[in-house]
Design a protein around this motif. Structure first.
Motif, PDB file in Angstrom:
ATOM      1  N   GLN A 131       0.832  -1.200   0.000  1.00  0.00           N
ATOM      2  CA  GLN A 131       0.000   0.000   0.000  1.00  0.00           C
ATOM      3  C   GLN A 131       0.870   1.254   0.000  1.00  0.00           C
ATOM      4  OE1 GLN A 131      -3.023   0.379  -0.493  1.00  0.00           O
ATOM      5  NE2 GLN A 131      -3.696   2.259   0.418  1.00  0.00           N
ATOM      6  N   MET A 132       1.903   1.258   0.823  1.00  0.00           N
ATOM      7  CA  MET A 132       2.805   2.402   0.857  1.00  0.00           C
ATOM      8  C   MET A 132       3.513   2.582  -0.483  1.00  0.00           C
ATOM      9  SD  MET A 132       4.282   1.982   4.730  1.00  0.00           S
ATOM     10  CE  MET A 132       5.711   2.948   4.400  1.00  0.00           C
ATOM     11  N   TYR A 133       3.934   1.474  -1.091  1.00  0.00           N
ATOM     12  CA  TYR A 133       4.590   1.545  -2.398  1.00  0.00           C
ATOM     13  C   TYR A 133       3.657   2.136  -3.447  1.00  0.00           C
ATOM     14  CZ  TYR A 133       5.999  -0.123  -6.979  1.00  0.00           C
ATOM     15  OH  TYR A 133       6.295  -0.199  -8.314  1.00  0.00           O
ATOM     16  N   VAL A 134       2.414   1.668  -3.490  1.00  0.00           N
ATOM     17  CA  VAL A 134       1.461   2.163  -4.483  1.00  0.00           C
ATOM     18  C   VAL A 134       1.191   3.646  -4.265  1.00  0.00           C
ATOM     19  CG1 VAL A 134      -0.939   2.018  -5.261  1.00  0.00           C
ATOM     20  CG2 VAL A 134       0.392  -0.059  -4.932  1.00  0.00           C
ATOM     21  N   MET A 135       0.982   4.043  -3.030  1.00  0.00           N
ATOM     22  CA  MET A 135       0.677   5.449  -2.766  1.00  0.00           C
ATOM     23  C   MET A 135       1.852   6.347  -3.127  1.00  0.00           C
ATOM     24  SD  MET A 135      -2.389   5.790  -1.859  1.00  0.00           S
ATOM     25  CE  MET A 135      -2.869   4.419  -2.864  1.00  0.00           C
ATOM     26  N   MET A 136       3.067   5.909  -2.878  1.00  0.00           N
ATOM     27  CA  MET A 136       4.221   6.738  -3.195  1.00  0.00           C
ATOM     28  C   MET A 136       4.481   6.785  -4.703  1.00  0.00           C
ATOM     29  SD  MET A 136       5.189   8.188  -0.601  1.00  0.00           S
ATOM     30  CE  MET A 136       4.366   8.085   0.944  1.00  0.00           C
ATOM     31  N   THR A 137       4.196   5.712  -5.413  1.00  0.00           N
ATOM     32  CA  THR A 137       4.419   5.741  -6.857  1.00  0.00           C
ATOM     33  C   THR A 137       3.274   6.438  -7.584  1.00  0.00           C
ATOM     34  OG1 THR A 137       3.430   3.534  -7.103  1.00  0.00           O
ATOM     35  CG2 THR A 137       5.846   3.675  -6.896  1.00  0.00           C
ATOM     36  N   GLU A 138       2.065   6.356  -7.073  1.00  0.00           N
ATOM     37  CA  GLU A 138       0.936   7.010  -7.729  1.00  0.00           C
ATOM     38  C   GLU A 138       0.860   8.500  -7.390  1.00  0.00           C
ATOM     39  OE1 GLU A 138      -1.162   5.814 -10.006  1.00  0.00           O
ATOM     40  OE2 GLU A 138      -0.060   3.928  -9.952  1.00  0.00           O
ATOM     41  N   THR A 139       1.471   8.906  -6.301  1.00  0.00           N
ATOM     42  CA  THR A 139       1.428  10.311  -5.902  1.00  0.00           C
ATOM     43  C   THR A 139       2.822  10.930  -6.037  1.00  0.00           C
ATOM     44  OG1 THR A 139       1.768   9.653  -3.610  1.00  0.00           O
ATOM     45  CG2 THR A 139      -0.507   9.942  -4.324  1.00  0.00           C
TER      46      THR A 139
ATOM     47  N   PHE B 207      -2.711  11.204   1.810  1.00  0.00           N
ATOM     48  CA  PHE B 207      -2.958  10.296   0.688  1.00  0.00           C
ATOM     49  C   PHE B 207      -3.167   8.870   1.156  1.00  0.00           C
ATOM     50  CE2 PHE B 207      -3.096  12.417  -3.207  1.00  0.00           C
ATOM     51  CZ  PHE B 207      -2.298  13.534  -3.131  1.00  0.00           C
ATOM     52  N   LEU B 208      -2.445   8.439   2.194  1.00  0.00           N
ATOM     53  CA  LEU B 208      -2.646   7.077   2.699  1.00  0.00           C
ATOM     54  C   LEU B 208      -4.052   6.908   3.263  1.00  0.00           C
ATOM     55  CD1 LEU B 208       0.781   6.350   4.375  1.00  0.00           C
ATOM     56  CD2 LEU B 208      -0.160   5.267   2.344  1.00  0.00           C
TER      57      LEU B 208
ATOM     58  N   VAL C 203      -7.996   6.647  -4.178  1.00  0.00           N
ATOM     59  CA  VAL C 203      -6.984   6.562  -5.231  1.00  0.00           C
ATOM     60  C   VAL C 203      -7.219   5.312  -6.062  1.00  0.00           C
ATOM     61  CG1 VAL C 203      -4.512   6.228  -5.671  1.00  0.00           C
ATOM     62  CG2 VAL C 203      -5.261   7.915  -4.008  1.00  0.00           C
ATOM     63  N   TYR C 204      -7.513   4.189  -5.393  1.00  0.00           N
ATOM     64  CA  TYR C 204      -7.781   2.958  -6.135  1.00  0.00           C
ATOM     65  C   TYR C 204      -9.024   3.102  -7.004  1.00  0.00           C
ATOM     66  CZ  TYR C 204      -4.261   0.325  -3.588  1.00  0.00           C
ATOM     67  OH  TYR C 204      -3.095  -0.136  -3.088  1.00  0.00           O
ATOM     68  N   TRP C 205      -9.988   3.862  -6.539  1.00  0.00           N
ATOM     69  CA  TRP C 205     -11.232   4.020  -7.275  1.00  0.00           C
ATOM     70  C   TRP C 205     -11.064   4.972  -8.466  1.00  0.00           C
ATOM     71  CZ3 TRP C 205     -15.721   1.528  -7.331  1.00  0.00           C
ATOM     72  CH2 TRP C 205     -16.789   2.121  -7.967  1.00  0.00           C
TER      73      TRP C 205
ATOM     74  N   LYS D 266      -5.549  -1.971 -10.781  1.00  0.00           N
ATOM     75  CA  LYS D 266      -4.999  -3.329 -10.848  1.00  0.00           C
ATOM     76  C   LYS D 266      -4.164  -3.638  -9.613  1.00  0.00           C
ATOM     77  CE  LYS D 266      -4.905  -3.278 -15.828  1.00  0.00           C
ATOM     78  NZ  LYS D 266      -4.083  -3.156 -17.011  1.00  0.00           N
ATOM     79  N   LYS D 267      -3.476  -2.650  -9.104  1.00  0.00           N
ATOM     80  CA  LYS D 267      -2.671  -2.836  -7.900  1.00  0.00           C
ATOM     81  C   LYS D 267      -3.547  -3.010  -6.673  1.00  0.00           C
ATOM     82  CE  LYS D 267       0.941   0.029  -9.857  1.00  0.00           C
ATOM     83  NZ  LYS D 267       1.622   1.308  -9.801  1.00  0.00           N
ATOM     84  N   GLY D 268      -4.731  -2.436  -6.687  1.00  0.00           N
ATOM     85  CA  GLY D 268      -5.649  -2.557  -5.561  1.00  0.00           C
ATOM     86  C   GLY D 268      -6.145  -3.964  -5.350  1.00  0.00           C
ATOM     87  N   ILE D 269      -6.203  -4.747  -6.409  1.00  0.00           N
ATOM     88  CA  ILE D 269      -6.637  -6.143  -6.283  1.00  0.00           C
ATOM     89  C   ILE D 269      -5.642  -6.921  -5.438  1.00  0.00           C
ATOM     90  CG2 ILE D 269      -7.056  -8.261  -7.592  1.00  0.00           C
ATOM     91  CD1 ILE D 269      -8.083  -6.425  -9.868  1.00  0.00           C
ATOM     92  N   LEU D 270      -4.350  -6.726  -5.676  1.00  0.00           N
ATOM     93  CA  LEU D 270      -3.329  -7.405  -4.877  1.00  0.00           C
ATOM     94  C   LEU D 270      -3.399  -6.961  -3.422  1.00  0.00           C
ATOM     95  CD1 LEU D 270      -0.928  -9.319  -4.746  1.00  0.00           C
ATOM     96  CD2 LEU D 270       0.529  -7.406  -5.339  1.00  0.00           C
TER      97      LEU D 270
END
Length: 95
Positions: free
Chosen positions: A25-33, A52-53, A59-61, A68-72
């Motif tokens: 989750q932290m990885y996705v938030m940092m790469t998407e933001t 953002f966290l 963000v997933y929505w 796709k990352k939200g599914i994992l």
């Protein structure tokens, strides 16, 4: 396989899966933001990152790349919580 043995396996596995979900989750938030890099004040960066966290489901929505990352994240988080809950129910010393 007995429920006690599964509980012994599921307890640490559930905790590990939930930790992996949090790290992912932290990885996705940092790469998407990635726009956070423009701030020079480090305290402001962390405040915005926490904001953002807390809105990660939004963000997933709303972000198509993150869906796709939200599914994992859902599989890891829900699977880990389910394994941990089953281990707590099945193990005799957890009562």
């Amino acid at each position: 396989m007995s429920k006690e043995l599964l509980g012994i396996i599921f307890l640490p596995a559930g905790i590990i899966f939930m930790c992996m979900a949090a790290l992912f989750q932290m990885y996705v938030m940092m790469t998407e933001t990635y726009t956070l890099n423009r701030y020079r004040d480090k305290a402001l960066v962390w405040r915005v990152a926490v904001l953002f966290l807390s809105f990660s489901l939004g963000v997933y929505w709303l972000c198509p790349n993150a869906r796709k990352k939200g599914i994992l994240f859902l599989i890891l988080g829900a699977g880990g919580a389910l394994m941990y809950g089953l281990a707590r129910v099945w193990l005799p010393f957890s009562r």
